[in-house]
Design a protein around this motif. Structure first.
Motif, PDB file in Angstrom:
ATOM      1  N   MET A   3       0.829  -1.184   0.000  1.00 50.19           N
ATOM      2  CA  MET A   3       0.000   0.000   0.000  1.00 50.19           C
ATOM      3  C   MET A   3       0.874   1.248   0.000  1.00 50.19           C
ATOM      4  SD  MET A   3      -3.259  -0.337   2.488  1.00 50.19           S
ATOM      5  CE  MET A   3      -2.956  -1.914   3.265  1.00 50.19           C
ATOM      6  N   ARG A   4       0.381   2.253  -0.706  1.00 49.49           N
ATOM      7  CA  ARG A   4       1.074   3.536  -0.786  1.00 49.49           C
ATOM      8  C   ARG A   4       0.109   4.629  -0.349  1.00 49.49           C
ATOM      9  NH1 ARG A   4       0.917   7.691  -4.323  1.00 49.49           N
ATOM     10  NH2 ARG A   4      -0.437   6.599  -5.771  1.00 49.49           N
ATOM     11  N   LYS A   5       0.567   5.480   0.550  1.00 49.40           N
ATOM     12  CA  LYS A   5      -0.258   6.615   0.944  1.00 49.40           C
ATOM     13  C   LYS A   5      -0.497   7.513  -0.259  1.00 49.40           C
ATOM     14  CE  LYS A   5       0.995   8.980   4.466  1.00 49.40           C
ATOM     15  NZ  LYS A   5       1.726   9.675   5.537  1.00 49.40           N
ATOM     16  N   LEU A   6      -1.724   8.037  -0.361  1.00 45.64           N
ATOM     17  CA  LEU A   6      -2.044   8.949  -1.460  1.00 45.64           C
ATOM     18  C   LEU A   6      -1.568  10.357  -1.137  1.00 45.64           C
ATOM     19  CD1 LEU A   6      -5.675   7.769  -2.263  1.00 45.64           C
ATOM     20  CD2 LEU A   6      -3.576   7.230  -3.515  1.00 45.64           C
ATOM     21  N   LYS A   7      -1.170  11.064  -2.164  1.00 43.89           N
ATOM     22  CA  LYS A   7      -0.828  12.471  -2.032  1.00 43.89           C
ATOM     23  C   LYS A   7      -2.121  13.278  -2.036  1.00 43.89           C
ATOM     24  CE  LYS A   7       3.441  11.757  -4.565  1.00 43.89           C
ATOM     25  NZ  LYS A   7       4.130  11.951  -5.829  1.00 43.89           N
ATOM     26  N   ASN A   8      -2.081  14.445  -1.462  1.00 43.44           N
ATOM     27  CA  ASN A   8      -3.270  15.304  -1.447  1.00 43.44           C
ATOM     28  C   ASN A   8      -3.810  15.534  -2.846  1.00 43.44           C
ATOM     29  OD1 ASN A   8      -3.285  15.510   1.320  1.00 43.44           O
ATOM     30  ND2 ASN A   8      -2.362  17.550   1.381  1.00 43.44           N
ATOM     31  N   SER A   9      -2.918  15.663  -3.816  1.00 41.16           N
ATOM     32  CA  SER A   9      -3.342  15.914  -5.200  1.00 41.16           C
ATOM     33  C   SER A   9      -4.075  14.719  -5.807  1.00 41.16           C
ATOM     34  CB  SER A   9      -2.131  16.276  -6.060  1.00 41.16           C
ATOM     35  OG  SER A   9      -1.206  15.202  -6.078  1.00 41.16           O
ATOM     36  N   GLU A  10      -3.978  13.554  -5.198  1.00 37.53           N
ATOM     37  CA  GLU A  10      -4.630  12.348  -5.704  1.00 37.53           C
ATOM     38  C   GLU A  10      -5.990  12.094  -5.050  1.00 37.53           C
ATOM     39  OE1 GLU A  10      -1.364   9.094  -6.682  1.00 37.53           O
ATOM     40  OE2 GLU A  10      -1.035   9.941  -4.667  1.00 37.53           O
ATOM     41  N   LEU A  11      -6.375  12.904  -4.097  1.00 34.50           N
ATOM     42  CA  LEU A  11      -7.599  12.644  -3.338  1.00 34.50           C
ATOM     43  C   LEU A  11      -8.875  13.075  -4.050  1.00 34.50           C
ATOM     44  CD1 LEU A  11      -6.384  13.554   0.260  1.00 34.50           C
ATOM     45  CD2 LEU A  11      -6.612  11.288  -0.774  1.00 34.50           C
ATOM     46  N   GLY A  12      -8.767  13.918  -5.043  1.00 30.83           N
ATOM     47  CA  GLY A  12      -9.948  14.329  -5.800  1.00 30.83           C
ATOM     48  C   GLY A  12     -10.932  15.161  -4.990  1.00 30.83           C
ATOM     49  N   ARG A  13     -10.436  15.997  -4.109  1.00 30.26           N
ATOM     50  CA  ARG A  13     -11.297  16.816  -3.269  1.00 30.26           C
ATOM     51  C   ARG A  13     -11.880  17.994  -4.044  1.00 30.26           C
ATOM     52  NH1 ARG A  13     -11.387  12.774  -0.300  1.00 30.26           N
ATOM     53  NH2 ARG A  13     -10.227  12.702   1.638  1.00 30.26           N
ATOM     54  N   LEU A  14     -13.026  18.449  -3.589  1.00 22.56           N
ATOM     55  CA  LEU A  14     -13.693  19.606  -4.181  1.00 22.56           C
ATOM     56  C   LEU A  14     -12.971  20.883  -3.790  1.00 22.56           C
ATOM     57  CD1 LEU A  14     -17.370  18.659  -3.177  1.00 22.56           C
ATOM     58  CD2 LEU A  14     -16.263  18.246  -5.383  1.00 22.56           C
ATOM     59  N   ASN A  15     -13.044  21.888  -4.648  1.00 25.57           N
ATOM     60  CA  ASN A  15     -12.595  23.206  -4.207  1.00 25.57           C
ATOM     61  C   ASN A  15     -13.792  23.886  -3.528  1.00 25.57           C
ATOM     62  OD1 ASN A  15     -14.181  24.667  -6.155  1.00 25.57           O
ATOM     63  ND2 ASN A  15     -12.577  24.349  -7.690  1.00 25.57           N
ATOM     64  N   VAL A  16     -13.579  25.065  -2.967  1.00 25.73           N
ATOM     65  CA  VAL A  16     -14.626  25.729  -2.180  1.00 25.73           C
ATOM     66  C   VAL A  16     -15.876  25.982  -3.019  1.00 25.73           C
ATOM     67  CG1 VAL A  16     -15.226  27.854  -0.940  1.00 25.73           C
ATOM     68  CG2 VAL A  16     -13.019  26.744  -0.531  1.00 25.73           C
ATOM     69  N   GLU A  17     -15.715  26.465  -4.239  1.00 24.34           N
ATOM     70  CA  GLU A  17     -16.886  26.744  -5.082  1.00 24.34           C
ATOM     71  C   GLU A  17     -17.635  25.465  -5.454  1.00 24.34           C
ATOM     72  OE1 GLU A  17     -18.380  29.618  -5.511  1.00 24.34           O
ATOM     73  OE2 GLU A  17     -16.796  30.345  -4.195  1.00 24.34           O
ATOM     74  N   GLU A  18     -16.900  24.408  -5.753  1.00 23.34           N
ATOM     75  CA  GLU A  18     -17.550  23.122  -6.054  1.00 23.34           C
ATOM     76  C   GLU A  18     -18.300  22.597  -4.832  1.00 23.34           C
ATOM     77  OE1 GLU A  18     -14.419  21.293  -9.351  1.00 23.34           O
ATOM     78  OE2 GLU A  18     -13.990  21.070  -7.204  1.00 23.34           O
ATOM     79  N   PHE A  19     -17.696  22.757  -3.654  1.00 24.23           N
ATOM     80  CA  PHE A  19     -18.353  22.321  -2.419  1.00 24.23           C
ATOM     81  C   PHE A  19     -19.677  23.063  -2.225  1.00 24.23           C
ATOM     82  CE2 PHE A  19     -19.408  22.616   2.046  1.00 24.23           C
ATOM     83  CZ  PHE A  19     -19.225  21.320   2.498  1.00 24.23           C
ATOM     84  N   LYS A  20     -19.647  24.361  -2.439  1.00 23.34           N
ATOM     85  CA  LYS A  20     -20.866  25.162  -2.246  1.00 23.34           C
ATOM     86  C   LYS A  20     -21.983  24.741  -3.192  1.00 23.34           C
ATOM     87  CE  LYS A  20     -18.639  29.175  -0.218  1.00 23.34           C
ATOM     88  NZ  LYS A  20     -18.380  30.606  -0.296  1.00 23.34           N
ATOM     89  N   GLN A  21     -21.630  24.234  -4.371  1.00 21.57           N
ATOM     90  CA  GLN A  21     -22.620  23.801  -5.356  1.00 21.57           C
ATOM     91  C   GLN A  21     -23.074  22.349  -5.165  1.00 21.57           C
ATOM     92  OE1 GLN A  21     -23.941  26.076  -7.410  1.00 21.57           O
ATOM     93  NE2 GLN A  21     -22.603  27.512  -6.363  1.00 21.57           N
ATOM     94  N   THR A  22     -22.366  21.591  -4.364  1.00 18.21           N
ATOM     95  CA  THR A  22     -22.658  20.170  -4.163  1.00 18.21           C
ATOM     96  C   THR A  22     -23.894  19.986  -3.294  1.00 18.21           C
ATOM     97  OG1 THR A  22     -20.335  19.581  -4.375  1.00 18.21           O
ATOM     98  CG2 THR A  22     -21.710  18.030  -3.188  1.00 18.21           C
ATOM     99  N   ASP A  23     -24.692  18.982  -3.615  1.00 20.51           N
ATOM    100  CA  ASP A  23     -25.840  18.645  -2.775  1.00 20.51           C
ATOM    101  C   ASP A  23     -25.351  18.215  -1.396  1.00 20.51           C
ATOM    102  OD1 ASP A  23     -27.721  19.162  -4.744  1.00 20.51           O
ATOM    103  OD2 ASP A  23     -27.728  17.083  -5.462  1.00 20.51           O
ATOM    104  N   LYS A  24     -25.931  18.804  -0.372  1.00 26.28           N
ATOM    105  CA  LYS A  24     -25.576  18.477   1.007  1.00 26.28           C
ATOM    106  C   LYS A  24     -26.601  17.497   1.574  1.00 26.28           C
ATOM    107  CE  LYS A  24     -22.568  21.900   0.776  1.00 26.28           C
ATOM    108  NZ  LYS A  24     -22.875  22.455  -0.523  1.00 26.28           N
ATOM    109  N   ILE A  25     -26.220  16.829   2.653  1.00 24.18           N
ATOM    110  CA  ILE A  25     -27.214  16.016   3.345  1.00 24.18           C
ATOM    111  C   ILE A  25     -28.101  16.981   4.135  1.00 24.18           C
ATOM    112  CG2 ILE A  25     -25.764  13.945   3.403  1.00 24.18           C
ATOM    113  CD1 ILE A  25     -25.271  14.471   6.366  1.00 24.18           C
ATOM    114  N   PRO A  26     -29.376  16.647   4.362  1.00 25.83           N
ATOM    115  CA  PRO A  26     -30.297  17.573   5.033  1.00 25.83           C
ATOM    116  C   PRO A  26     -30.065  17.608   6.542  1.00 25.83           C
ATOM    117  CG  PRO A  26     -31.440  15.560   4.448  1.00 25.83           C
ATOM    118  CD  PRO A  26     -30.050  15.437   3.903  1.00 25.83           C
TER     119      PRO A  26
END
Length: 176
Positions: free
Chosen positions: A1-24
Motif C-alpha cells: 500500500m502507498r499513501k495517497l498524495k493530497n493531489s490524488e484525493l480528488g477533493r472539491l474546491n470551495v466553489e464546487e463544495f458550495k454547489q454540491t448537494d448536502k445532506i439535510p
C-alpha cells in the motif's frame, strides 16, 4: 500500500463544495467555549457535506486564528450563521419543519445506533457546552435526544469527537 498524495484525493474546491448537494443536516453549537473545538466542527462538517452550522451564545465565530488553526479553511466552504439564543433558533427551525435532536445523556434518549432518520426530512443536531452540555430548555424542546453509547469510566466525550461520531453515523444513514 502507498499513501495517497493530497493531489490524488480528488477533493472539491470551495466553489464546487458550495454547489454540491448536502445532506439535510444542520449542526447547532450551543455555547461552545473552545475555539479549537469550533474549528474541528467546521472541518468535520465539511467532510460530511453538512448543510449549515449555527453558532449560538458564547460560541466563537470566524474569523479567529484558533478556529482557523483546526478548521483549515472549512469556514470558507461550510455555510454558517451566528444566532444569540439557541432556544429561539430551535423554535424557528421547528417552525420550518426541521426536526431537532439534542446529543445528550437524558431520560428516554435513543442510542445513536438505534436512531433512524425519516426520508425527505431535515434535521438539526444540537451539541452542547463542554461542561454543562445542551441547555435543559433546548433538550426539553427537542424532538429527539440521541445518546452516544459509552462503555468506559468517563461520562462524556470531547465535543469534537462527539461531532465526528454523530455526523459519520448520520451521513451513512442519509447516503447509504
Amino acid at each position: 500500500m502507498r499513501k495517497l498524495k493530497n493531489s490524488e484525493l480528488g477533493r472539491l474546491n470551495v466553489e464546487e463544495f458550495k454547489q454540491t448537494d448536502k445532506i439535510p443536516l444542520i449542526v447547532v453549537l450551543d455555547n461552545i467555549r473552545s475555539l479549537n473545538n469550533i474549528g474541528s466542527v467546521f472541518r468535520t462538517s465539511d467532510a460530511f457535506l453538512i448543510e449549515k452550522i449555527y453558532l449560538c451564545g458564547i460560541t466563537g465565530q470566524p474569523p479567529h486564528k484558533d478556529i482557523h488553526k483546526t478548521a483549515l479553511g472549512s469556514t470558507e466552504s461550510v455555510a454558517w450563521e451566528y444566532v444569540e439564543d439557541t432556544f429561539t433558533l430551535v423554535e424557528k427551525l421547528q417552525n420550518e419543519n426541521v426536526l431537532i435532536a439534542s446529543i445528550e445523556q437524558a431520560e428516554n434518549s435513543t442510542m445513536l445506533q438505534d436512531f433512524n432518520i425519516q426520508p425527505n426530512q431535515k434535521y438539526a443536531i444540537v451539541f452542547g457546552n463542554e461542561v454543562k452540555g445542551v441547555q435543559q430548555e433546548v433538550v426539553s424542546a427537542s424532538n429527539y435526544c440521541i445518546e452516544i453509547p459509552q462503555f468506559g469510566t468517563k461520562h462524556s466525550l470531547n465535543i469534537s469527537v462527539s461531532v465526528g461520531v454523530v455526523l459519520w453515523d448520520l451521513f451513512k444513514k442519509f447516503r447509504y
